[in-house]
Design a protein around this motif. Structure first.
Motif, PDB file in Angstrom:
ATOM      1  N   ALA A 185     -11.254  -0.481  -5.551  1.00 40.71           N
ATOM      2  CA  ALA A 185      -9.836   0.655  -4.962  1.00 40.71           C
ATOM      3  C   ALA A 185      -9.074   0.741  -4.098  1.00 40.71           C
ATOM      4  CB  ALA A 185      -9.990   2.126  -6.330  1.00 40.71           C
ATOM      5  N   THR A 186     -10.485   0.738  -3.135  1.00 37.47           N
ATOM      6  CA  THR A 186     -10.177   1.583  -1.679  1.00 37.47           C
ATOM      7  C   THR A 186      -9.776  -0.359  -0.680  1.00 37.47           C
ATOM      8  OG1 THR A 186     -12.091   1.902  -1.613  1.00 37.47           O
ATOM      9  CG2 THR A 186     -10.727   3.783  -1.529  1.00 37.47           C
ATOM     10  N   LYS A 187      -9.934  -0.891  -1.426  1.00 36.40           N
ATOM     11  CA  LYS A 187     -10.117  -2.049  -0.611  1.00 36.40           C
ATOM     12  C   LYS A 187      -8.755  -2.791   0.111  1.00 36.40           C
ATOM     13  CE  LYS A 187      -9.490  -6.987  -1.999  1.00 36.40           C
ATOM     14  NZ  LYS A 187      -9.862  -8.387  -3.061  1.00 36.40           N
ATOM     15  N   ASN A 188      -8.886  -2.804   1.693  1.00 33.92           N
ATOM     16  CA  ASN A 188      -7.850  -3.318   2.447  1.00 33.92           C
ATOM     17  C   ASN A 188      -8.037  -4.970   2.720  1.00 33.92           C
ATOM     18  OD1 ASN A 188      -7.292  -1.375   3.013  1.00 33.92           O
ATOM     19  ND2 ASN A 188      -8.448  -0.388   5.243  1.00 33.92           N
ATOM     20  N   TYR A 189      -6.865  -5.096   2.461  1.00 35.35           N
ATOM     21  CA  TYR A 189      -6.680  -7.014   2.383  1.00 35.35           C
ATOM     22  C   TYR A 189      -6.176  -6.769   4.080  1.00 35.35           C
ATOM     23  CZ  TYR A 189      -4.830  -6.768  -2.152  1.00 35.35           C
ATOM     24  OH  TYR A 189      -5.091  -6.687  -3.715  1.00 35.35           O
ATOM     25  N   GLU A 190      -6.683  -8.595   4.598  1.00 34.07           N
ATOM     26  CA  GLU A 190      -6.032  -8.897   5.224  1.00 34.07           C
ATOM     27  C   GLU A 190      -4.518  -8.954   4.967  1.00 34.07           C
ATOM     28  OE1 GLU A 190      -8.456 -12.111   6.675  1.00 34.07           O
ATOM     29  OE2 GLU A 190      -9.723 -11.894   5.702  1.00 34.07           O
ATOM     30  N   ILE A 191      -4.016  -9.135   6.909  1.00 30.43           N
ATOM     31  CA  ILE A 191      -2.841  -9.170   7.430  1.00 30.43           C
ATOM     32  C   ILE A 191      -2.385 -10.543   7.364  1.00 30.43           C
ATOM     33  CG2 ILE A 191      -0.745  -8.049   8.273  1.00 30.43           C
ATOM     34  CD1 ILE A 191      -2.315  -6.073   6.710  1.00 30.43           C
ATOM     35  N   LYS A 192      -1.515 -11.027   7.292  1.00 26.78           N
ATOM     36  CA  LYS A 192      -0.403 -12.023   7.292  1.00 26.78           C
ATOM     37  C   LYS A 192       0.991 -12.022   7.915  1.00 26.78           C
ATOM     38  CE  LYS A 192       1.352 -14.827   4.198  1.00 26.78           C
ATOM     39  NZ  LYS A 192       0.838 -15.814   2.755  1.00 26.78           N
ATOM     40  N   PHE A 193       1.354 -12.648   9.118  1.00 27.22           N
ATOM     41  CA  PHE A 193       2.508 -12.355  10.053  1.00 27.22           C
ATOM     42  C   PHE A 193       3.583 -13.270   9.367  1.00 27.22           C
ATOM     43  CE2 PHE A 193       5.742 -12.428  12.856  1.00 27.22           C
ATOM     44  CZ  PHE A 193       6.536 -11.268  13.190  1.00 27.22           C
ATOM     45  N   ASP A 194       4.899 -13.162   9.270  1.00 27.96           N
ATOM     46  CA  ASP A 194       5.572 -14.140   9.027  1.00 27.96           C
ATOM     47  C   ASP A 194       6.906 -14.262   9.893  1.00 27.96           C
ATOM     48  OD1 ASP A 194       6.415 -17.218   8.571  1.00 27.96           O
ATOM     49  OD2 ASP A 194       6.779 -16.668   6.710  1.00 27.96           O
ATOM     50  N   SER A 195       7.840 -14.620   9.562  1.00 26.88           N
ATOM     51  CA  SER A 195       9.553 -14.196  10.294  1.00 26.88           C
ATOM     52  C   SER A 195      10.275 -14.922   9.876  1.00 26.88           C
ATOM     53  CB  SER A 195       9.863 -13.731  11.904  1.00 26.88           C
ATOM     54  OG  SER A 195       9.332 -15.609  12.676  1.00 26.88           O
ATOM     55  N   ILE A 196      11.647 -15.139   9.006  1.00 28.07           N
ATOM     56  CA  ILE A 196      12.176 -16.204   8.615  1.00 28.07           C
ATOM     57  C   ILE A 196      13.636 -14.699   9.588  1.00 28.07           C
ATOM     58  CG2 ILE A 196      11.377 -16.232   6.586  1.00 28.07           C
ATOM     59  CD1 ILE A 196      12.991 -15.152   5.344  1.00 28.07           C
ATOM     60  N   ASN A 197      14.679 -15.611   9.516  1.00 26.22           N
ATOM     61  CA  ASN A 197      16.335 -15.851   9.681  1.00 26.22           C
ATOM     62  C   ASN A 197      17.612 -16.087   8.278  1.00 26.22           C
ATOM     63  OD1 ASN A 197      16.503 -15.104  12.526  1.00 26.22           O
ATOM     64  ND2 ASN A 197      15.683 -17.156  12.996  1.00 26.22           N
ATOM     65  N   LEU A 198      18.017 -15.423   7.793  1.00 26.10           N
ATOM     66  CA  LEU A 198      18.551 -15.368   6.900  1.00 26.10           C
ATOM     67  C   LEU A 198      20.385 -15.059   7.334  1.00 26.10           C
ATOM     68  CD1 LEU A 198      16.859 -11.773   4.364  1.00 26.10           C
ATOM     69  CD2 LEU A 198      16.429 -14.883   4.239  1.00 26.10           C
TER      70      LEU A 198
END
Length: 258
Positions: free
Chosen positions: A28-41
């Motif tokens: 229940a208290t699990k933390n996910y690893e993070i993924k970063f991305d960036s885009i241009n709308l």
């Protein structure tokens, strides 16, 4: 002998039950690893680029009803990349399973933010533009990520970004579930129970008259305002101390978990 065997069985079952509860608690208290991305709308109707930074939980599992957070940054002389100045917050949210979108609202070609005169009038076109950026971003992600939970949309904004966030809530209250302002000072809080409104206030800046709801209005509409006694306005981003970041994240998670 039979009595000893019974006691042993009870101890084993108790131990197994305890382990199951611990396992569930960890899950229940699990933390996910993070993924970063960036885009241009790109908004053709306004001929405008909208750079966006994405902070996502890294997992192969599908997150059911994954909630969306849209962050609007403070004003920083129209410098690109200002939307990435809140990684302490955006990464923490992503680690909890949120789909976080941080919008770059100002571009180098934009007019500078007025600093004198009637700011509520002079800055309103800039706040309106920010609202248009948010609306366009929501509609674009609805096309590309229709599985996300847009019914419980969360908006967070710091300073001028907080003013944009508050104006958006005034204009489109039915599109937003929760609003969190990090020390906005110009645009009035909507006096309403929908969306739910929260705010963290700095120790050094004062909002314009009428921006903050009265104590009676806070109670009536269940608006929650927390003053950070040891955090100034300009430290409500990545330059904050570890202790300040922890405090801000603590309150924000409390707001979101209500």
């Amino acid at each position: 002998m039979k009595i000893y065997l019974r006691i042993l069985v009870v101890l084993i079952l108790t131990s197994c039950t305890s382990n199951v509860k611990l396992s569930n608690s960890k899950l229940a208290t699990k933390n996910y690893e993070i993924k970063f991305d960036s885009i241009n709308l790109f908004d053709k109707s306004r001929n405008r680029n909208i750079p966006v930074a994405l902070y996502l939980p890294k997992t192969n599992e599908k997150i059911e009803n994954q909630k969306v957070v849209i962050l609007s940054h403070c004003y920083n002389q129209n410098k690109l990349g200002t939307n990435k100045y809140y990684s302490f917050l955006t990464e923490n949210l992503a680690s909890k399973g949120y789909f976080v979108i941080s919008i770059q609202n100002e571009l180098p070609t934009d007019e500078l933010l007025p600093t004198s005169g009637d700011l509520k009038i002079l800055r309103k076109p800039i706040w309106e533009r920010g609202c248009e950026n948010i609306m366009f971003t929501i509609n674009e992600f609805k096309k590309t990520k229709p599985e996300l939970d847009y019914k419980h949309l969360i908006l967070i904004g710091h300073s001028n970004g907080g003013d944009i966030t508050m104006l958006f809530a005034q204009k489109y209250p039915n599109l937003v579930n929760k609003i969190i302002s990090l020390d906005n000072r110009r645009v009035e809080f909507p006096r309403t129970s929908q969306p739910k409104i929260y705010s963290l206030r700095s120790s050094d800046q004062i909002a314009d008259e009428g921006v903050l709801p009265t104590i009676e209005e806070q109670e009536k509409f269940k608006i929650k305002i927390v003053k950070l006694k040891n955090t100034i306005h300009n430290d409500m981003m990545d330059n904050a101390t570890k202790k300040q970041k922890a405090e801000m994240n603590k309150y924000i998670m409390e707001f979101l978990n209500e």
